[in-house]
Design an enzyme around this catalytic site. Structure first.
Site, PDB file in Angstrom:
ATOM      1  N   GLY A 243      39.261  45.643  47.120  1.00 54.54           N
ATOM      2  CA  GLY A 243      39.993  45.836  47.730  1.00 54.54           C
ATOM      3  C   GLY A 243      39.253  46.603  49.735  1.00 54.54           C
ATOM      4  N   GLY A 248      40.048  51.903  49.113  1.00 51.91           N
ATOM      5  CA  GLY A 248      38.600  52.587  47.591  1.00 51.91           C
ATOM      6  C   GLY A 248      38.688  53.861  47.935  1.00 51.91           C
ATOM      7  N   GLU A 265      35.364  48.029  44.575  1.00 49.14           N
ATOM      8  CA  GLU A 265      34.679  47.091  44.493  1.00 49.14           C
ATOM      9  C   GLU A 265      35.405  46.467  45.883  1.00 49.14           C
ATOM     10  OE1 GLU A 265      33.933  43.953  45.984  1.00 49.14           O
ATOM     11  OE2 GLU A 265      34.862  42.670  44.857  1.00 49.14           O
ATOM     12  N   CYS A 299      34.893  38.986  49.470  1.00 47.84           N
ATOM     13  CA  CYS A 299      33.668  40.126  49.818  1.00 47.84           C
ATOM     14  C   CYS A 299      32.868  40.087  49.738  1.00 47.84           C
ATOM     15  CB  CYS A 299      34.253  41.723  48.912  1.00 47.84           C
ATOM     16  SG  CYS A 299      33.956  40.974  47.445  1.00 47.84           S
TER      17      CYS A 299
HETATM   18  C1  UN1 Z   1      35.759  38.797  45.877  1.00 49.10           C
HETATM   19  O1  UN1 Z   1      35.294  38.521  47.063  1.00 49.10           O
HETATM   20  O2  UN1 Z   1      35.860  40.046  45.677  1.00 49.10           O
HETATM   21  O3  UN1 Z   1      30.558  36.111  44.388  1.00 49.10           O
HETATM   22  C2  UN1 Z   1      34.343  38.562  44.486  1.00 49.10           C
HETATM   23  C3  UN1 Z   1      31.474  35.288  45.092  1.00 49.10           C
HETATM   24  C4  UN1 Z   1      32.187  35.714  44.127  1.00 49.10           C
HETATM   25  C5  UN1 Z   1      32.807  36.686  43.753  1.00 49.10           C
HETATM   26  C6  UN1 Z   1      33.634  37.568  44.721  1.00 49.10           C
HETATM   27  N1  UN1 Z   1      31.756  35.061  42.464  1.00 49.10           N
HETATM   28  O4  UN1 Z   1      31.769  34.814  46.260  1.00 49.10           O
END
Ligand code: UN1
Length: 515
Positions: A243, A248, A265, A299
């Site tokens: 998140g 975090g 993460e 992310c």
């Molecule tokens: C995320 O956005 O939390 O590398 C994970 C990537 C995907 C995972 C993203 N395999 O964009």
């Protein structure tokens, strides 16, 4: 697949319980508040969940504690067999689950299916891993001594996830933790409860077959009733949380305060450096997928382009041209490349960021603003934006979870690398170049400070086989492939004396005088 078929095939009712210890008998008659899952596609309700209250949380934890005590006795390769069967049922339900991900999270169906494929991939990975939970042996400094280390199951793993990868991130954690012999307590985002219910229904036949109720648990509930109790619960030795950085920091503080483990993460502020000798076509395609894919809500989404001044104009023109061709609309339509944002708040976050960047001196080169689509008037559609900016603008330093791409110009490669690393986050990164020197510099200790660094590949769309995660405010955690499994186990160093004497380490003599 039409909506009712998808829901039927995944066992989603109009009203669902919000907690289970797994299997067909594990559902708990929850008595918390009702949570309506609405689709960002059209703002309409999909189905409802009665959330878990504190009592449901406690009963799940009791069951999980007991289940862990017996599950850890099962040999790891046997646990791997269970995960292999989970991979089988996921393959069967790929279409339905991928569609539900698109309906509930708003990502396009191809990406929803891709997410389920990540689950299948990590399951296959975990099956192999179940025979490879290796420890080292080392040479003892003492004669007739043997020294080695082994890995034991850890306990109950709390998994707190975000809306944007509602099923894959569960699987990275749960299926690896599963072969490691742990029990898992899953708290999904309240934006995506139905995909979590669906996972439990999909794996229920496997849970029933092996009698492992209490290993794959789900608790959907509020921060007060579920989130905070998990963080404070000493029966949970590891919290894996995905998140925002703000979230975090709180998780890290609370869990760290009881000396529990965290796997964090968090936010990214991922950049692609485009050098003067880069293959423009590849760089444009990677940028498009990275910045517009998942409507900028990964992310790993590309948020900054750091481009050499000599190719900037060419790059931006080609990119604007590509953006113009992106079809924005219902993510269930095959021709759509960009679906909606998750909710109204995400739309206003994007609007606020665009207002802020202009105030700070930036210039919108393309896009921005909301879109009202016929028949989907209550959906959350926006136009992806390209903005000329400078790296040090406060808003460029932040992660805005929306399709905003900042274009930053550079003259020397040192300057590009300095811009690149000069943000608080450190998840993913890339350089597009045909120069070995630029490539290797980027990958060296002088280059990218991120957990993921790619060459001629965008920032998003990582394979499951590598360790996934990042540095600095991204939180330092690693999950998914490689040796990320180690965080789900506890390490024990063992020294065995098979001689008839008792030599001490470091050559210490410790004898009673006269002997
Ligand atoms: C995320 O956005 O939390 O590398 C994970 C990537 C995907 C995972 C993203 N395999 O964009």
């Amino acid at each position: 697949m039409e909506k009712s078929k998808v829901l039927d095939s995944l066992g989603i009712q109009d009203v669902n319980f919000g907690a289970t210890t797994g299997g067909s008998n594990g559902w708990i008659q929850t008595k918390g508040k009702e949570l309506v899952s609405t689709s960002p596609i059209d703002g309409q309700p999909i189905a409802r969940v009665i959330m878990a209250d504190r009592r449901a949380y406690d009963s799940v934890m009791e069951k999980a504690t007991a289940a862990f005590a017996s599950f850890r006795m099962m040999p790891a390769p046997k646990r791997g067999e269970i995960i292999r069967e989970i991979a089988d049922v996921l393959r069967e339900k790929k279409e339905a689950l991928g569609t539900l991900v698109a309906m509930e999270a708003g990502k396009i169906k191809a990406e929803g299916l891709g997410e389920v494929q990540e689950m299948i991939d990590i399951a296959d990975f975990a099956v192999g891993l179940s025979r490879q939970l290796y420890g080292l042996t080392m040479h003892s400094e003492r004669p007739m001594h043997r020294m080695y280390e082994q890995w034991h199951p850890l306990g109950i793993v709390g998994v707190i996830t975000a809306f944007n990868f509602p099923v894959a991130v569960w699987s990275w954690n749960a299926l690896v933790a599963g072969v490691c012999g742990d029990a898992v307590l899953f708290k999904p985002s309240s934006k995506t409860p139905l995909t979590a219910v669906a996972i439990q229904n999909i794996i229920a036949p496997v849970v029933d077959k092996y009698g492992i109720e209490g290993i794959f648990n789900l608790v959907i509930g509020s921060r007060e009733d579920v989130g905070e109790p998990m963080l404070h619960d000493k029966r949970i030795p590891l919290i894996s949380a995905t998140g925002s950085t703000a979230m975090g920091k709180h998780v890290g503080e609370v869990v760290g305060g009881r000396l529990g483990r965290t796997l964090l993460e968090l936010g990214g502020n991922n950049a692609i450096i485009v050098t003067e000798d880069a293959d423009m076509d590849m760089a444009i395609r990677a940028t498009l997928f990275g910045a517009v894919g998942t409507a900028g809500q990964r992310c790993t989404s590309t948020r900054r382009i750091i481009v050499h001044s000599s190719v900037k104009e060419k790059f931006v023109n080609a990119l604007v041209n590509a953006y113009k061709q992106v079809k924005i609309g219902n993510p269930l339509d095959e021709s759509t490349l960009m679906g909606p944002l998750i909710d109204g708040r995400a739309v206003s976050d994007m609007e606020n960021a665009l207002a802020a960047v202009q105030e700070q001196g930036g210039k919108i080169l393309y896009g921005g603003g909301t879109l009202t689509l016929e028949g989907l008037e209550d959906g959350f559609y926006v136009k992806p934006a390209i903005v000329e900016a400078e790296n040090q603008y406060p808003v460029v330093q932040e992660e805005t979870f929306a399709p905003i791409l900042y274009i930053i110009e550079y003259d020397t490669y040192d300057q590009a690398l300095a811009f690149h690393n000069n943000v608080p986050q450190g998840l993913s990164s890339a350089v597009f170049t045909s120069s070995v020197h630029y490539q290797e510099t980027f990958l060296s200790h002088m280059g990218s400070d991120c957990g993921i660094a790619n060459v001629n590949i965008g920032t998003s769309g990582a394979e499951i086989g590598g360790a996934f995660g990042g540095e600095k405010e991204t939180g330092g955690g690693r999950e998914s492939g490689s040796d990320a499994w180690k965080i789900y186990m506890r390490r024990q160093t063992n020294t065995i004396n098979w001689g008839r004497d008792l030599p001490l380490a470091q050559g210490i003599e410790f004898n009673i005088s006269g002997e």
